[in-house]
Motif scaffolding. Structure first.
Motif, PDB file in Angstrom:
ATOM      1  N   ARG A   8     -17.056  12.929  90.231  1.00 19.11           N
ATOM      2  CA  ARG A   8     -16.413  12.681  88.937  1.00 19.11           C
ATOM      3  C   ARG A   8     -15.888  11.252  88.956  1.00 19.11           C
ATOM      4  O   ARG A   8     -15.296  10.819  89.948  1.00 19.11           O
ATOM      5  N   LEU A   9     -16.119  10.536  87.852  1.00 18.99           N
ATOM      6  CA  LEU A   9     -15.814   9.111  87.815  1.00 18.99           C
ATOM      7  C   LEU A   9     -14.772   8.796  86.748  1.00 18.99           C
ATOM      8  O   LEU A   9     -14.781   9.385  85.671  1.00 18.99           O
ATOM      9  N   GLU A  10     -13.889   7.865  87.072  1.00 20.63           N
ATOM     10  CA  GLU A  10     -13.036   7.241  86.060  1.00 20.63           C
ATOM     11  C   GLU A  10     -13.311   5.749  86.097  1.00 20.63           C
ATOM     12  O   GLU A  10     -13.587   5.184  87.154  1.00 20.63           O
ATOM     13  N   LYS A  11     -13.224   5.119  84.922  1.00 17.17           N
ATOM     14  CA  LYS A  11     -13.657   3.732  84.805  1.00 17.17           C
ATOM     15  C   LYS A  11     -12.707   2.945  83.909  1.00 17.17           C
ATOM     16  O   LYS A  11     -12.248   3.450  82.883  1.00 17.17           O
ATOM     17  N   TYR A  12     -12.441   1.697  84.305  1.00 14.04           N
ATOM     18  CA  TYR A  12     -11.675   0.755  83.485  1.00 14.04           C
ATOM     19  C   TYR A  12     -12.447  -0.557  83.475  1.00 14.04           C
ATOM     20  O   TYR A  12     -13.011  -0.968  84.503  1.00 14.04           O
ATOM     21  N   PHE A  13     -12.500  -1.205  82.317  1.00 12.51           N
ATOM     22  CA  PHE A  13     -13.311  -2.412  82.221  1.00 12.51           C
ATOM     23  C   PHE A  13     -12.674  -3.451  81.313  1.00 12.51           C
ATOM     24  O   PHE A  13     -11.843  -3.142  80.444  1.00 12.51           O
ATOM     25  N   ALA A  14     -13.097  -4.690  81.512  1.00 11.44           N
ATOM     26  CA  ALA A  14     -12.764  -5.814  80.636  1.00 11.44           C
ATOM     27  C   ALA A  14     -14.023  -6.659  80.517  1.00 11.44           C
ATOM     28  O   ALA A  14     -14.752  -6.841  81.502  1.00 11.44           O
ATOM     29  N   GLN A  15     -14.298  -7.164  79.317  1.00 10.19           N
ATOM     30  CA  GLN A  15     -15.517  -7.948  79.138  1.00 10.19           C
ATOM     31  C   GLN A  15     -15.335  -9.012  78.065  1.00 10.19           C
ATOM     32  O   GLN A  15     -14.494  -8.898  77.172  1.00 10.19           O
ATOM     33  N   VAL A  16     -16.157 -10.059  78.191  1.00  6.86           N
ATOM     34  CA  VAL A  16     -16.199 -11.156  77.231  1.00  6.86           C
ATOM     35  C   VAL A  16     -17.639 -11.314  76.770  1.00  6.86           C
ATOM     36  O   VAL A  16     -18.561 -11.392  77.598  1.00  6.86           O
ATOM     37  N   ASN A  17     -17.853 -11.338  75.446  1.00  8.56           N
ATOM     38  CA  ASN A  17     -19.184 -11.530  74.869  1.00  8.56           C
ATOM     39  C   ASN A  17     -19.240 -12.872  74.151  1.00  8.56           C
ATOM     40  O   ASN A  17     -18.299 -13.247  73.431  1.00  8.56           O
ATOM     41  N   TYR A  18     -20.362 -13.570  74.327  1.00  6.20           N
ATOM     42  CA  TYR A  18     -20.600 -14.807  73.594  1.00  6.20           C
ATOM     43  C   TYR A  18     -21.969 -14.719  72.943  1.00  6.20           C
ATOM     44  O   TYR A  18     -22.956 -14.389  73.603  1.00  6.20           O
ATOM     45  N   GLN A  23     -19.545  20.019  99.881  1.00  4.72           N
ATOM     46  CA  GLN A  23     -18.260  19.972 100.568  1.00  4.72           C
ATOM     47  C   GLN A  23     -17.456  18.761 100.106  1.00  4.72           C
ATOM     48  O   GLN A  23     -18.012  17.667  99.925  1.00  4.72           O
ATOM     49  N   ARG A  24     -16.168  18.966  99.896  1.00  4.90           N
ATOM     50  CA  ARG A  24     -15.316  17.858  99.472  1.00  4.90           C
ATOM     51  C   ARG A  24     -15.329  16.750 100.520  1.00  4.90           C
ATOM     52  O   ARG A  24     -15.222  17.009 101.733  1.00  4.90           O
ATOM     53  N   ALA A  25     -15.478  15.503 100.067  1.00  3.31           N
ATOM     54  CA  ALA A  25     -15.550  14.352 100.960  1.00  3.31           C
ATOM     55  C   ALA A  25     -14.643  13.243 100.431  1.00  3.31           C
ATOM     56  O   ALA A  25     -14.270  13.250  99.255  1.00  3.31           O
ATOM     57  N   PRO A  26     -14.251  12.293 101.286  1.00  4.59           N
ATOM     58  CA  PRO A  26     -13.415  11.185 100.812  1.00  4.59           C
ATOM     59  C   PRO A  26     -14.116  10.405  99.703  1.00  4.59           C
ATOM     60  O   PRO A  26     -15.282  10.028  99.833  1.00  4.59           O
ATOM     61  N   GLY A  27     -13.410  10.179  98.604  1.00  6.64           N
ATOM     62  CA  GLY A  27     -13.983   9.425  97.501  1.00  6.64           C
ATOM     63  C   GLY A  27     -13.988   7.933  97.766  1.00  6.64           C
ATOM     64  O   GLY A  27     -13.378   7.440  98.727  1.00  6.64           O
ATOM     65  N   GLU A  28     -14.684   7.191  96.923  1.00  7.01           N
ATOM     66  CA  GLU A  28     -14.753   5.742  97.044  1.00  7.01           C
ATOM     67  C   GLU A  28     -14.370   5.102  95.714  1.00  7.01           C
ATOM     68  O   GLU A  28     -14.406   5.738  94.663  1.00  7.01           O
ATOM     69  N   SER A  29     -14.027   3.841  95.771  1.00 10.81           N
ATOM     70  CA  SER A  29     -13.784   3.040  94.569  1.00 10.81           C
ATOM     71  C   SER A  29     -14.453   1.688  94.762  1.00 10.81           C
ATOM     72  O   SER A  29     -14.706   1.257  95.887  1.00 10.81           O
ATOM     73  N   ASN A  30     -14.743   1.040  93.663  1.00 10.83           N
ATOM     74  CA  ASN A  30     -15.371  -0.270  93.756  1.00 10.83           C
ATOM     75  C   ASN A  30     -15.098  -1.048  92.479  1.00 10.83           C
ATOM     76  O   ASN A  30     -14.760  -0.471  91.435  1.00 10.83           O
ATOM     77  N   ILE A  31     -15.235  -2.361  92.566  1.00  9.43           N
ATOM     78  CA  ILE A  31     -15.118  -3.260  91.424  1.00  9.43           C
ATOM     79  C   ILE A  31     -16.474  -3.906  91.222  1.00  9.43           C
ATOM     80  O   ILE A  31     -17.043  -4.487  92.153  1.00  9.43           O
ATOM     81  N   PHE A  32     -17.011  -3.790  90.012  1.00  8.51           N
ATOM     82  CA  PHE A  32     -18.336  -4.308  89.719  1.00  8.51           C
ATOM     83  C   PHE A  32     -18.245  -5.469  88.735  1.00  8.51           C
ATOM     84  O   PHE A  32     -17.534  -5.406  87.729  1.00  8.51           O
ATOM     85  N   PHE A  33     -19.000  -6.525  89.026  1.00  5.29           N
ATOM     86  CA  PHE A  33     -19.163  -7.643  88.101  1.00  5.29           C
ATOM     87  C   PHE A  33     -20.561  -7.532  87.516  1.00  5.29           C
ATOM     88  O   PHE A  33     -21.556  -7.495  88.254  1.00  5.29           O
ATOM     89  N   GLU A  34     -20.646  -7.422  86.186  1.00  2.94           N
ATOM     90  CA  GLU A  34     -21.913  -7.161  85.505  1.00  2.94           C
ATOM     91  C   GLU A  34     -22.206  -8.258  84.479  1.00  2.94           C
ATOM     92  O   GLU A  34     -21.838  -8.143  83.309  1.00  2.94           O
ATOM     93  N   LEU A  47     -16.294  -6.873  83.875  1.00  4.96           N
ATOM     94  CA  LEU A  47     -15.686  -6.513  85.154  1.00  4.96           C
ATOM     95  C   LEU A  47     -15.218  -5.066  85.045  1.00  4.96           C
ATOM     96  O   LEU A  47     -14.438  -4.721  84.158  1.00  4.96           O
ATOM     97  N   SER A  48     -15.740  -4.197  85.924  1.00  4.66           N
ATOM     98  CA  SER A  48     -15.456  -2.766  85.847  1.00  4.66           C
ATOM     99  C   SER A  48     -14.864  -2.254  87.154  1.00  4.66           C
ATOM    100  O   SER A  48     -15.335  -2.613  88.245  1.00  4.66           O
ATOM    101  N   TYR A  49     -13.855  -1.401  87.038  1.00  9.92           N
ATOM    102  CA  TYR A  49     -13.298  -0.708  88.192  1.00  9.92           C
ATOM    103  C   TYR A  49     -13.728   0.752  88.119  1.00  9.92           C
ATOM    104  O   TYR A  49     -13.468   1.440  87.123  1.00  9.92           O
ATOM    105  N   LEU A  50     -14.406   1.244  89.148  1.00 10.35           N
ATOM    106  CA  LEU A  50     -14.878   2.624  89.223  1.00 10.35           C
ATOM    107  C   LEU A  50     -14.169   3.339  90.364  1.00 10.35           C
ATOM    108  O   LEU A  50     -14.030   2.787  91.461  1.00 10.35           O
ATOM    109  N   ASN A  51     -13.757   4.581  90.103  1.00  9.75           N
ATOM    110  CA  ASN A  51     -13.096   5.386  91.115  1.00  9.75           C
ATOM    111  C   ASN A  51     -13.635   6.805  91.067  1.00  9.75           C
ATOM    112  O   ASN A  51     -13.795   7.394  89.995  1.00  9.75           O
TER     113      ASN A  51
END
Length: 245
Positions: free
Chosen positions: A132-142, A180-191, A167-171
């Motif tokens: 299951r994912l939660e996401k936060y992002f910020a972006q600039v369009n030109y 089986q339940r396992a430790p989750g990961e998070s990452n920051i993506f530049f797109e 720029l997106s933060y995924l958790n």
């Protein structure tokens, strides 16, 4: 901008990997410029990832965006599934001497679910990833709103170009490995992505979007292994009837 760029864009997704549980949806680039303007889009890619987007300008410089994407791909080697929704709000404006350029800034968040199943042989699973994912992002369009046209098949095709930096933060709020339940990961993506729009009929446009994903953290399952790519249709209707003109 050379015309050959239009034909090179579909090749970019072939260069990306496919070892991540996360597949980035196309960034929303509605080109809002005025109060009351609406933008709607329908996009897809070769991995059967379908995306619906909508945007509305409730104020002269205020924009609201929403994205819903769904991927269901059952191949010979793997099964991929992802459902993800995003909403955001931000600022848009025209600038330049002839007001032909558009700047949009958005921020928002979303949530969803992703599943990846790697087969060892036949239909026997080797490894199953479910998150299951939660996401936060910020972006600039030109976007350069001034039209360029190419004469093909006996008519002129207006073309516009633009770019988006996201720029997106995924958790992973819940991650299960082989059930089986396992430790989750998070990452920051530049797109960083670029997009090309070709005018079809009236306010209807055809759009290519292509770019890359860079992960700022080293992770095993939540990695930047999938490129950003989509093609589809955009419809912009302006509050005063001008639309994208």
């Amino acid at each position: 901008m050379p015309l050959k760029r239009l034909f090179a864009l579909p090749l970019l997704p072939l260069l990306g990997g496919c070892a991540s549980v996360y597949f980035p949806p196309p960034a929303a680039a509605p080109m809002l410029t005025q109060k009351g303007e609406f933008s709607g889009g329908l996009h897809a890619n070769f991995k059967e990832n379908f995306t619906v987007q909508g945007a509305y300008a409730p104020g002269e410089h205020i924009g609201l965006i929403a994205t819903a994407s769904s991927l269901h791909n059952n191949g010979k080697k793997r099964f991929l599934e992802q459902d993800l929704g995003e909403v955001g709000a931000g600022y848009h404006t025209r600038f330049g001497a002839d007001q032909s350029r558009i700047l949009e800034v958005y921020a928002g968040g979303g949530f969803g679910r992703a599943k990846r199943l790697e087969y060892a042989r036949g239909d026997q699973p080797r490894e199953e990833q479910d998150a299951r994912l939660e996401k936060y992002f910020a972006q600039v369009n030109y976007t350069k709103k001034e039209k360029e046209s190419y004469h093909v098949l006996g008519r002129d095709w207006p073309v516009r170009y633009g770019a988006a930096l996201r720029l997106s933060y995924l958790n992973m709020t819940d991650f299960r490995l082989n059930g089986q339940r396992a430790p989750g990961e998070s990452n920051i993506f530049f797109e960083p992505v670029s997009y090309t729009r070709i005018g079809l009929v009236g306010p209807l446009k055809f759009q290519f979007m292509s770019g890359w994903t860079f992960g700022l953290k080293r992770r095993k399952y939540l990695t930047a292994a999938n490129s950003v790519f989509s093609f589809g249709f955009i419809l912009n209707l302006g509050g005063d009837g001008r639309g994208e003109d």
